[in-house]
Enzyme design. Sequence first.
Site, mmCIF file in Angstrom:
data_model
loop_
_atom_site.group_PDB
_atom_site.id
_atom_site.type_symbol
_atom_site.label_atom_id
_atom_site.label_comp_id
_atom_site.label_asym_id
_atom_site.label_seq_id
_atom_site.Cartn_x
_atom_site.Cartn_y
_atom_site.Cartn_z
ATOM 1 N N SER A 19 -5.040 93.062 65.577
ATOM 2 C CA SER A 19 -5.670 93.960 66.131
ATOM 3 C C SER A 19 -5.672 95.100 65.587
ATOM 4 O O SER A 19 -7.066 96.575 66.098
ATOM 5 C CB SER A 19 -5.007 93.994 67.283
ATOM 6 O OG SER A 19 -3.648 94.919 67.054
ATOM 7 N N TYR A 50 -4.578 95.556 71.952
ATOM 8 C CA TYR A 50 -4.318 94.329 71.649
ATOM 9 C C TYR A 50 -3.098 93.667 73.350
ATOM 10 O O TYR A 50 -3.085 92.990 74.176
ATOM 11 C CB TYR A 50 -4.471 92.628 71.344
ATOM 12 C CG TYR A 50 -5.165 92.222 70.360
ATOM 13 C CD1 TYR A 50 -6.316 93.289 69.832
ATOM 14 C CD2 TYR A 50 -5.941 91.359 70.212
ATOM 15 C CE1 TYR A 50 -7.538 93.185 70.030
ATOM 16 C CE2 TYR A 50 -6.652 90.734 69.698
ATOM 17 C CZ TYR A 50 -7.595 91.380 69.076
ATOM 18 O OH TYR A 50 -9.193 91.385 68.596
ATOM 19 N N GLY A 51 -1.714 94.445 72.591
ATOM 20 C CA GLY A 51 -0.705 93.448 73.740
ATOM 21 C C GLY A 51 -1.019 94.420 74.863
ATOM 22 O O GLY A 51 0.437 93.949 76.041
ATOM 23 N N CYS A 82 -0.544 89.066 64.506
ATOM 24 C CA CYS A 82 -0.725 89.457 65.244
ATOM 25 C C CYS A 82 0.160 88.634 66.348
ATOM 26 O O CYS A 82 0.129 87.564 66.412
ATOM 27 C CB CYS A 82 -1.629 89.496 66.227
ATOM 28 S SG CYS A 82 -1.518 90.288 67.481
ATOM 29 N N THR A 84 0.520 89.436 69.511
ATOM 30 C CA THR A 84 0.271 89.167 71.232
ATOM 31 C C THR A 84 -1.140 88.161 70.782
ATOM 32 O O THR A 84 -0.630 87.343 71.749
ATOM 33 C CB THR A 84 -0.712 90.936 71.560
ATOM 34 O OG1 THR A 84 0.332 91.560 71.135
ATOM 35 C CG2 THR A 84 -1.320 89.960 72.524
ATOM 36 N N CYS A 195 6.108 92.245 66.359
ATOM 37 C CA CYS A 195 4.618 92.700 66.891
ATOM 38 C C CYS A 195 4.777 92.404 65.460
ATOM 39 O O CYS A 195 5.340 93.623 64.650
ATOM 40 C CB CYS A 195 4.512 93.768 67.373
ATOM 41 S SG CYS A 195 3.370 94.696 67.305
ATOM 42 N N THR A 196 3.589 92.754 64.558
ATOM 43 C CA THR A 196 3.477 93.341 63.213
ATOM 44 C C THR A 196 3.304 94.793 62.723
ATOM 45 O O THR A 196 3.216 95.171 61.626
ATOM 46 C CB THR A 196 1.890 92.567 62.236
ATOM 47 O OG1 THR A 196 0.996 92.656 63.420
ATOM 48 C CG2 THR A 196 3.063 91.006 62.175
ATOM 49 N N HIS A 197 3.307 95.286 63.982
ATOM 50 C CA HIS A 197 3.252 96.825 63.996
ATOM 51 C C HIS A 197 4.797 97.063 63.411
ATOM 52 O O HIS A 197 4.822 98.268 63.067
ATOM 53 C CB HIS A 197 2.804 97.242 64.760
ATOM 54 C CG HIS A 197 1.009 97.024 65.538
ATOM 55 N ND1 HIS A 197 0.373 96.419 64.582
ATOM 56 C CD2 HIS A 197 0.638 98.217 65.106
ATOM 57 C CE1 HIS A 197 -1.270 96.342 65.288
ATOM 58 N NE2 HIS A 197 -0.993 98.082 64.922
HETATM 59 N N1 DGL Z 1 -0.197 93.906 65.832
HETATM 60 C C1 DGL Z 1 0.164 93.329 66.556
HETATM 61 C C2 DGL Z 1 1.098 92.344 67.406
HETATM 62 O O1 DGL Z 1 1.770 91.585 66.386
HETATM 63 C C3 DGL Z 1 -1.079 93.555 68.442
HETATM 64 C C4 DGL Z 1 -0.177 95.201 68.955
HETATM 65 C C5 DGL Z 1 -1.508 95.106 69.755
HETATM 66 O O2 DGL Z 1 -2.767 95.351 69.428
HETATM 67 O O3 DGL Z 1 -0.999 95.943 70.737
HETATM 68 O O4 DGL Z 1 1.155 92.138 68.762
#
Ligand code: DGL
Length: 284
Positions: A19, A50-51, A82, A84, A195-197
Amino acid sequence: MATIETAQNRNRPIGVFDSGLGGLTALKEIRAILPEEDLVYFGDTGRVPYGSRSRETICRYAEQDMRFLLSESACKAVVVACGTVSANALEQLKRHYTVPIIGVIEPAVEAAVRSSKNGKIGVIATPSSIASGAYTRALLAQDQSLSVTSAACSLFVPLVENGFIDPDDPIPTLTAERYLAPIRDAGVDTLILGCTHYPLLKPIIQRVLPHVALIDTGMEAAHRLSILLKEEALSCDGNSCGKGTTQFFVSDEPQDFAQAAARFLGLHPNAQFPIVRRVNIEAY
Ligand code: DGL
């Protein structure tokens, strides 16, 4: 001997999408273990996060992201970087496309089960990933006796997207302490950063949970990708492909992304960041 079709497939790039900036944590790992592969990254910066969205919306966005990568770059494999999308749309994507697709949940779950000694595993992810139950289901499918504690951390993605990742900054630190209290109370010895963030907040999370092993979904997905490329005879052969290029596409302002991405990828401040192109993702 490789068939012509296999050789042509090998020459194509690998697609990676998220995302926004979070998928760069996976991209960095992929680049480190597959330095010769050509990569195409799409960050849906115009529609992040997206989450907090419904499954229906996440599936629609994920289909558009896939169609972009496949129609413009004919990717030989796609990493859904991602959590999500992996939690909500992976099965649908796998039904709709024949290209190998790697999500982040399964590889992370397997790594967590390998790492845990006391059978108590934590999962932190976006609200929609946690609500989907995908991580818990995947963990219990590995071992029904596991005790799983999960927490949705809605503020982590906006903090990362806005650069609040300094371990000495009280804002992300207090936020992490609040979210991680139930994880600490449950006595987990392994925590999936679902979550990859979140790897961008790793030093902060590790400070709050000093004795807990942290599982980085992007890193595990990168390892899974390298195994899959070998199994499917899709690894770049180093002849006609394999210049190690990375192309970046986003759905909002490219300059903002380039600045943040250079920081997240740990590039030298004076290093020239590759051109970032803007895509009208709604057209796909
Ligand atoms: N980096 C994403 C994940 O791994 C999405 C974060 C988001 O867009 O809310 O869930």
